[in-house]
Design a protein around this motif. Structure first.
Motif, PDB file in Angstrom:
ATOM      1  N   ASN A  90      -2.521 -12.143   0.262  1.00 12.15           N
ATOM      2  CA  ASN A  90      -1.299 -12.289   1.053  1.00 12.15           C
ATOM      3  C   ASN A  90      -0.106 -11.582   0.424  1.00 12.15           C
ATOM      4  N   ALA A  91      -0.330 -10.848  -0.642  1.00 14.29           N
ATOM      5  CA  ALA A  91       0.762 -10.160  -1.327  1.00 14.29           C
ATOM      6  C   ALA A  91       1.309  -9.023  -0.462  1.00 14.29           C
ATOM      7  N   ASP A  92       2.559  -8.656  -0.721  1.00 10.76           N
ATOM      8  CA  ASP A  92       3.167  -7.530  -0.012  1.00 10.76           C
ATOM      9  C   ASP A  92       2.532  -6.213  -0.438  1.00 10.76           C
ATOM     10  N   ILE A  93       2.346  -6.049  -1.732  1.00 16.94           N
ATOM     11  CA  ILE A  93       1.695  -4.854  -2.277  1.00 16.94           C
ATOM     12  C   ILE A  93       0.312  -5.277  -2.748  1.00 16.94           C
ATOM     13  N   ARG A  94      -0.713  -4.663  -2.174  1.00 16.50           N
ATOM     14  CA  ARG A  94      -2.085  -4.996  -2.542  1.00 16.50           C
ATOM     15  C   ARG A  94      -2.732  -3.771  -3.174  1.00 16.50           C
ATOM     16  N   PHE A  95      -3.262  -3.960  -4.359  1.00 21.06           N
ATOM     17  CA  PHE A  95      -3.944  -2.885  -5.077  1.00 21.06           C
ATOM     18  C   PHE A  95      -5.442  -3.029  -4.851  1.00 21.06           C
ATOM     19  N   SER A  96      -6.105  -1.960  -4.389  1.00 22.46           N
ATOM     20  CA  SER A  96      -7.554  -1.989  -4.167  1.00 22.46           C
ATOM     21  C   SER A  96      -8.142  -0.594  -4.368  1.00 22.46           C
ATOM     22  N   ASN A  97      -9.444  -0.561  -4.507  1.00 22.63           N
ATOM     23  CA  ASN A  97     -10.198   0.692  -4.555  1.00 22.63           C
ATOM     24  C   ASN A  97     -10.858   0.926  -3.204  1.00 22.63           C
ATOM     25  N   SER A  98     -11.061   2.184  -2.891  1.00 25.47           N
ATOM     26  CA  SER A  98     -11.800   2.563  -1.687  1.00 25.47           C
ATOM     27  C   SER A  98     -12.248   4.009  -1.839  1.00 25.47           C
ATOM     28  N   SER A  99     -13.341   4.346  -1.185  1.00 33.26           N
ATOM     29  CA  SER A  99     -13.765   5.743  -1.187  1.00 33.26           C
ATOM     30  C   SER A  99     -13.084   6.530  -0.066  1.00 33.26           C
ATOM     31  N   ALA A 100     -12.204   5.876   0.706  1.00 33.67           N
ATOM     32  CA  ALA A 100     -11.506   6.563   1.803  1.00 33.67           C
ATOM     33  C   ALA A 100     -10.526   7.641   1.313  1.00 33.67           C
ATOM     34  N   PRO A 101      -9.711   7.373   0.291  1.00 31.47           N
ATOM     35  CA  PRO A 101      -8.808   8.447  -0.137  1.00 31.47           C
ATOM     36  C   PRO A 101      -9.574   9.539  -0.866  1.00 31.47           C
ATOM     37  N   ASP A 102      -9.072  10.752  -0.751  1.00 34.35           N
ATOM     38  CA  ASP A 102      -9.677  11.843  -1.518  1.00 34.35           C
ATOM     39  C   ASP A 102      -9.372  11.692  -3.004  1.00 34.35           C
ATOM     40  N   TYR A 103      -8.390  10.895  -3.322  1.00 28.93           N
ATOM     41  CA  TYR A 103      -8.044  10.595  -4.706  1.00 28.93           C
ATOM     42  C   TYR A 103      -7.313   9.248  -4.739  1.00 28.93           C
ATOM     43  N   ALA A 104      -6.101   9.255  -4.197  1.00 27.02           N
ATOM     44  CA  ALA A 104      -5.317   8.024  -4.156  1.00 27.02           C
ATOM     45  C   ALA A 104      -4.192   8.185  -3.144  1.00 27.02           C
ATOM     46  N   TYR A 105      -3.752   7.080  -2.588  1.00 24.63           N
ATOM     47  CA  TYR A 105      -2.572   7.081  -1.725  1.00 24.63           C
ATOM     48  C   TYR A 105      -2.072   5.653  -1.556  1.00 24.63           C
ATOM     49  N   ALA A 106      -0.893   5.552  -0.939  1.00 27.66           N
ATOM     50  CA  ALA A 106      -0.305   4.252  -0.630  1.00 27.66           C
ATOM     51  C   ALA A 106       0.349   4.334   0.743  1.00 27.66           C
ATOM     52  N   TYR A 107       0.468   3.181   1.371  1.00 25.07           N
ATOM     53  CA  TYR A 107       1.166   3.101   2.655  1.00 25.07           C
ATOM     54  C   TYR A 107       2.635   2.749   2.410  1.00 25.07           C
ATOM     55  N   TYR A 108       3.487   3.191   3.332  1.00 23.02           N
ATOM     56  CA  TYR A 108       4.905   2.850   3.253  1.00 23.02           C
ATOM     57  C   TYR A 108       5.090   1.341   3.283  1.00 23.02           C
ATOM     58  N   PRO A 109       6.202   0.860   2.713  1.00 20.40           N
ATOM     59  CA  PRO A 109       6.478  -0.581   2.757  1.00 20.40           C
ATOM     60  C   PRO A 109       6.802  -1.052   4.172  1.00 20.40           C
ATOM     61  N   GLY A 110       6.757  -2.355   4.352  1.00 20.67           N
ATOM     62  CA  GLY A 110       7.066  -2.962   5.646  1.00 20.67           C
ATOM     63  C   GLY A 110       7.981  -4.160   5.456  1.00 20.67           C
ATOM     64  N   TYR A 111       7.621  -5.274   6.086  1.00 19.12           N
ATOM     65  CA  TYR A 111       8.393  -6.507   5.989  1.00 19.12           C
ATOM     66  C   TYR A 111       7.693  -7.457   5.030  1.00 19.12           C
ATOM     67  N   VAL A 112       8.434  -8.047   4.102  1.00 23.26           N
ATOM     68  CA  VAL A 112       7.810  -8.959   3.144  1.00 23.26           C
ATOM     69  C   VAL A 112       7.259 -10.178   3.868  1.00 23.26           C
ATOM     70  N   GLY A 113       6.096 -10.612   3.433  1.00 21.58           N
ATOM     71  CA  GLY A 113       5.481 -11.809   3.978  1.00 21.58           C
ATOM     72  C   GLY A 113       5.000 -11.702   5.409  1.00 21.58           C
ATOM     73  N   ASP A 114       4.842 -10.486   5.933  1.00 18.80           N
ATOM     74  CA  ASP A 114       4.464 -10.313   7.335  1.00 18.80           C
ATOM     75  C   ASP A 114       3.125  -9.605   7.445  1.00 18.80           C
ATOM     76  N   ASP A 115       2.130 -10.312   7.948  1.00 15.38           N
ATOM     77  CA  ASP A 115       0.813  -9.728   8.221  1.00 15.38           C
ATOM     78  C   ASP A 115       0.490  -9.860   9.706  1.00 15.38           C
ATOM     79  N   SER A 116       1.531  -9.839  10.548  1.00 14.29           N
ATOM     80  CA  SER A 116       1.354 -10.111  11.967  1.00 14.29           C
ATOM     81  C   SER A 116       0.636  -8.997  12.728  1.00 14.29           C
ATOM     82  N   THR A 117       0.637  -7.788  12.190  1.00 11.48           N
ATOM     83  CA  THR A 117      -0.046  -6.673  12.842  1.00 11.48           C
ATOM     84  C   THR A 117      -0.913  -5.957  11.817  1.00 11.48           C
ATOM     85  N   ASN A 118      -1.832  -5.140  12.280  1.00  8.43           N
ATOM     86  CA  ASN A 118      -2.659  -4.362  11.352  1.00  8.43           C
ATOM     87  C   ASN A 118      -1.804  -3.417  10.524  1.00  8.43           C
TER      88      ASN A 118
END
Length: 144
Positions: A90-118
């Protein structure tokens, strides 16, 4: 410790952008931001690209990410708090691994405490591809 050749003001300037964490009302910049290391991908939308090859951060990755967050905390007004255990999903910033990035990336920030949409579930997520050894077994002072 700042990189050689950069002043603290230059480092701060790199962190300033129109994309900031917003409080729940969507107005003011958030002054409290959480981060965490989810142990499962249950929080992740099922159609997200990062489902491919998802894995949790290992202890070394998490330790160095905590050091990075501590450095961010030194130069921005917001306070960072780690969510652990089941709360990490439920954290605002979530650190994870995935084979999806070609190396690494992050998504822009949003609203704290909000998981109402994908989009909000993915906002602030930080992704590393563990197939790169410098990302799966990082060392302070080295590339990655």
């Amino acid at each position: 410790m700042p990189a050689t050749g950069y002043t603290l003001d230059q480092i701060k300037a790199q962190l300033v952008s129109p994309w900031v964490w917003r409080d729940a009302s969507g107005g003011s910049p958030a002054m409290a931001i959480s981060f965490g290391f989810p142990a499962s991908r249950a929080w992740l939308p099922s159609d997200a690209a990062e489902v491919a090859g998802w894995s949790a951060f290992n202890a070394t990755q998490a330790s160095l990410a905590r050091q990075a967050v501590s450095l961010w905390d030194d130069v921005v007004a917001a306070t960072f708090t780690e969510f652990s255990g089941a709360d990490a999903a439920n954290a605002d910033i979530r650190f994870s691994n995935s084979s999806a990035p070609d190396y690494a990336y992050a998504y822009y920030p949003g609203y704290v405490g909000d998981d109402s949409t994908n989009d909000e579930k993915l906002s602030g997520a930080i992704w590393l591809d563990p197939r790169f050894s410098e990302l799966s077994t990082p060392v302070v002072g080295r590339y990655g």
